[in-house]
Write an enzyme that holds these catalytic residues in place. Structure first.
Site, PDB file in Angstrom:
ATOM      1  N   HIS A  13      28.335 -30.529  44.399  1.00  0.00           N
ATOM      2  CA  HIS A  13      27.105 -30.016  45.044  1.00  0.00           C
ATOM      3  C   HIS A  13      25.926 -30.424  44.168  1.00  0.00           C
ATOM      4  O   HIS A  13      25.664 -29.809  43.139  1.00  0.00           O
ATOM      5  CB  HIS A  13      27.167 -28.488  45.180  1.00  0.00           C
ATOM      6  CG  HIS A  13      25.980 -27.899  45.895  1.00  0.00           C
ATOM      7  ND1 HIS A  13      26.100 -26.976  46.911  1.00  0.00           N
ATOM      8  CD2 HIS A  13      24.649 -28.088  45.729  1.00  0.00           C
ATOM      9  CE1 HIS A  13      24.889 -26.623  47.338  1.00  0.00           C
ATOM     10  NE2 HIS A  13      23.992 -27.294  46.624  1.00  0.00           N
ATOM     11  N   HIS A  15      21.752 -32.087  44.019  1.00  0.00           N
ATOM     12  CA  HIS A  15      20.490 -32.518  44.632  1.00  0.00           C
ATOM     13  C   HIS A  15      19.907 -33.650  43.797  1.00  0.00           C
ATOM     14  O   HIS A  15      19.606 -33.465  42.615  1.00  0.00           O
ATOM     15  CB  HIS A  15      19.496 -31.351  44.690  1.00  0.00           C
ATOM     16  CG  HIS A  15      19.988 -30.205  45.510  1.00  0.00           C
ATOM     17  ND1 HIS A  15      19.790 -30.120  46.870  1.00  0.00           N
ATOM     18  CD2 HIS A  15      20.745 -29.128  45.172  1.00  0.00           C
ATOM     19  CE1 HIS A  15      20.374 -29.024  47.338  1.00  0.00           C
ATOM     20  NE2 HIS A  15      20.969 -28.399  46.327  1.00  0.00           N
ATOM     21  N   LEU A  16      19.758 -34.821  44.424  1.00  0.00           N
ATOM     22  CA  LEU A  16      19.190 -35.970  43.707  1.00  0.00           C
ATOM     23  C   LEU A  16      17.754 -36.274  44.109  1.00  0.00           C
ATOM     24  O   LEU A  16      17.108 -37.108  43.493  1.00  0.00           O
ATOM     25  CB  LEU A  16      20.057 -37.223  43.920  1.00  0.00           C
ATOM     26  CG  LEU A  16      21.368 -37.285  43.151  1.00  0.00           C
ATOM     27  CD1 LEU A  16      22.101 -38.586  43.458  1.00  0.00           C
ATOM     28  CD2 LEU A  16      21.157 -37.131  41.652  1.00  0.00           C
ATOM     29  N   ARG A  17      17.281 -35.616  45.194  1.00  0.00           N
ATOM     30  CA  ARG A  17      15.902 -35.856  45.653  1.00  0.00           C
ATOM     31  C   ARG A  17      15.695 -37.331  46.004  1.00  0.00           C
ATOM     32  O   ARG A  17      16.636 -38.040  46.314  1.00  0.00           O
ATOM     33  CB  ARG A  17      14.870 -35.402  44.609  1.00  0.00           C
ATOM     34  CG  ARG A  17      15.130 -34.029  43.989  1.00  0.00           C
ATOM     35  CD  ARG A  17      15.162 -32.918  45.014  1.00  0.00           C
ATOM     36  NE  ARG A  17      15.125 -31.599  44.369  1.00  0.00           N
ATOM     37  CZ  ARG A  17      15.593 -30.501  44.910  1.00  0.00           C
ATOM     38  NH1 ARG A  17      16.189 -30.520  46.085  1.00  0.00           N
ATOM     39  NH2 ARG A  17      15.496 -29.350  44.288  1.00  0.00           N
ATOM     40  N   ASN A  41      19.076 -32.209  51.805  1.00  0.00           N
ATOM     41  CA  ASN A  41      17.828 -31.484  52.116  1.00  0.00           C
ATOM     42  C   ASN A  41      16.593 -32.197  51.580  1.00  0.00           C
ATOM     43  O   ASN A  41      15.809 -31.652  50.817  1.00  0.00           O
ATOM     44  CB  ASN A  41      17.889 -30.028  51.613  1.00  0.00           C
ATOM     45  CG  ASN A  41      18.082 -29.908  50.100  1.00  0.00           C
ATOM     46  OD1 ASN A  41      18.674 -30.786  49.468  1.00  0.00           O
ATOM     47  ND2 ASN A  41      17.590 -28.830  49.519  1.00  0.00           N
ATOM     48  N   ASP A 240      24.988 -27.618  41.775  1.00  0.00           N
ATOM     49  CA  ASP A 240      23.747 -27.256  42.458  1.00  0.00           C
ATOM     50  C   ASP A 240      22.547 -27.563  41.567  1.00  0.00           C
ATOM     51  O   ASP A 240      21.528 -26.885  41.633  1.00  0.00           O
ATOM     52  CB  ASP A 240      23.747 -25.787  42.905  1.00  0.00           C
ATOM     53  CG  ASP A 240      22.649 -25.503  43.922  1.00  0.00           C
ATOM     54  OD1 ASP A 240      22.112 -26.455  44.514  1.00  0.00           O
ATOM     55  OD2 ASP A 240      22.321 -24.316  44.112  1.00  0.00           O
ATOM     56  N   HIS A 244      13.144 -29.558  40.155  1.00  0.00           N
ATOM     57  CA  HIS A 244      11.787 -29.451  40.706  1.00  0.00           C
ATOM     58  C   HIS A 244      10.851 -29.839  39.567  1.00  0.00           C
ATOM     59  O   HIS A 244      11.152 -29.583  38.402  1.00  0.00           O
ATOM     60  CB  HIS A 244      11.484 -28.011  41.131  1.00  0.00           C
ATOM     61  CG  HIS A 244      12.255 -27.551  42.326  1.00  0.00           C
ATOM     62  ND1 HIS A 244      11.866 -27.810  43.622  1.00  0.00           N
ATOM     63  CD2 HIS A 244      13.420 -26.868  42.418  1.00  0.00           C
ATOM     64  CE1 HIS A 244      12.751 -27.291  44.466  1.00  0.00           C
ATOM     65  NE2 HIS A 244      13.712 -26.709  43.769  1.00  0.00           N
ATOM     66  N   ALA A 256      12.752 -22.653  43.923  1.00  0.00           N
ATOM     67  CA  ALA A 256      14.111 -22.227  43.560  1.00  0.00           C
ATOM     68  C   ALA A 256      14.959 -23.424  43.168  1.00  0.00           C
ATOM     69  O   ALA A 256      14.997 -24.424  43.888  1.00  0.00           O
ATOM     70  CB  ALA A 256      14.749 -21.487  44.734  1.00  0.00           C
TER      71      ALA A 256
END
Ligand code: NCD
Ligand code: ZN
Length: 336
Positions: A13, A15-17, A41, A240, A244, A256
């Site tokens: 899980h 997030h690599l953006r 996302n 996860d 940011h 978050a």
């Protein structure tokens, strides 16, 4: 000196953006992990075959010359079986977000009801495409995951052949669900094995530990530790890691997400060693995930040594600057 060798670590899980942030964070995962489930996302979300293939190639360009496989996911919508058949070979899973529950989830599902979602979920089930779920209601923040358990119950019993992953579980209730349905599995993050709400908001507010789902009670953390440290076959590591920009975290209205990618393996080694469970880390970090998803990861051997490492205050590339968990602190294991 103590050393540890891990085979093909997987982050199930991540997030690599995109754009500059992707350029900054992708190599920080691909240096140590053999592969990762890439969350969809983005803005706009990854929900077409073209967007998915293009995003995958941007990821492959961003990882330097590291050996790394991005396991791609689509953002859940109602998809036709024909579409899913056409995209099946490009994806590893589909990720369902309740609308508005977390970062960039505005286009998620308004109400998760098994009847209206049945055509898509039946097609996924027939095609063997796993469903990853962000399991939170929009109730009181500490109860959101617990309140979602009856939705997991309904999904798991209505679609018994669908592999369902409860993403980033944070509660004892979610741990208890694992033994209730054969087709329910879970990812667990590093930070939820380490912190409770006390670490986030018990003293001075710690924006870099603020994430969804919010860290819960001690008994919840203990339940997560129990299954992770013993490498329960239905749980696997999913960081996860959710970067940011520093200015978006240290702000009135803090985004978050906890950024753990560059320290995840080292801190997991420290945690498993502390509990005298180092022998189970290989299963938690890779083997269980291979069995659950039925994947063969790229072969990659990662060596760690028990040697102090001072975590940088931030990671930076171009205008992007991100603060990792444990910034400016010393962790006990390092990459070799
Ligand atoms: C994630 C993000 O920033 O994309 N944030 C988070 O707090 N975990 C989204 C998510 O997984 O909920
Ligand atoms: Zn996430």
């Amino acid at each position: 000196m103590d050393t540890l060798t891990l085979q093909s670590p997987l982050d199930m899980h991540l997030h690599l953006r995109d754009e500059q942030m992707l350029q900054l964070v992708a190599p920080l995962t691909s240096q140590t992990f053999s592969g990762a489930i890439i969350m969809p996302n983005l803005v706009p979300p990854v929900d077409t075959k073209e967007a998915l293939i293009a995003y995958k190639s941007r990821i492959l360009q961003a990882i330097d010359d590291h050996q790394f496989e991005p396991f791609m996911t689509l953002f859940f919508k109602e998809y036709s079986k024909e579409f899913l058949e056409s995209v099946k070979d490009e994806i590893t899973a589909i990720k369902l977000y309740p609308a508005g529950i977390t970062t960039n989830s505005e286009g998620g599902v308004e109400s998760i009801d098994v009847i209206s979602l049945a055509p898509t979920l039946n097609a996924m089930s027939e095609l063997g495409i796993p469903l990853c779920v962000h399991g939170e209601t929009n109730g009181f923040v500490m109860d959101r995951e617990k309140e979602f358990m009856n939705i997991y119950d309904a999904l798991a019993s209505e679609f018994p052949d669908l592999t369902i992953i409860m993403e980033h579980i944070t509660t004892k209730e979610a741990v208890d669900m694992l033994d209730r349905h054969d087709n329910l599995y879970a990812t667990i993050t590093l930070h939820h094995l380490l912190i409770t709400l006390d670490d986030v908001a018990g003293g001075m507010l710690q924006p870099h530990l603020f994430c969804k789902p919010i860290a819960k009670r001690y008994e919840d953390r203990d339940a997560l530790l129990e299954v992770a440290l013993n490498a329960h076959p239905k749980v696997m590591f999913g960081s996860d890691s959710a970067p940011h920009p520093q200015h978006a975290k240290e702000a009135c209205g803090c985004a978050a997400g906890v950024f753990t990618a560059p320290i995840a393996l080292q801190v997991l080694a420290e945690l498993f060693e502390k509990h005298d469970k180092l022998e189970n880390l290989q299963k938690f970090i890779s083997d269980n995930a291979c069995d659950i998803y039925n994947i063969k990861p790229l072969k990659k051997e990662i060596k760690l040594k028990k040697y102090p490492f001072e975590v940088p205050a931030y990671y930076k590339k171009g205008d992007q600057q991100v603060v990792p968990m444990y910034a400016n602190q010393t962790i006990q294991w390092s990459l070799m």
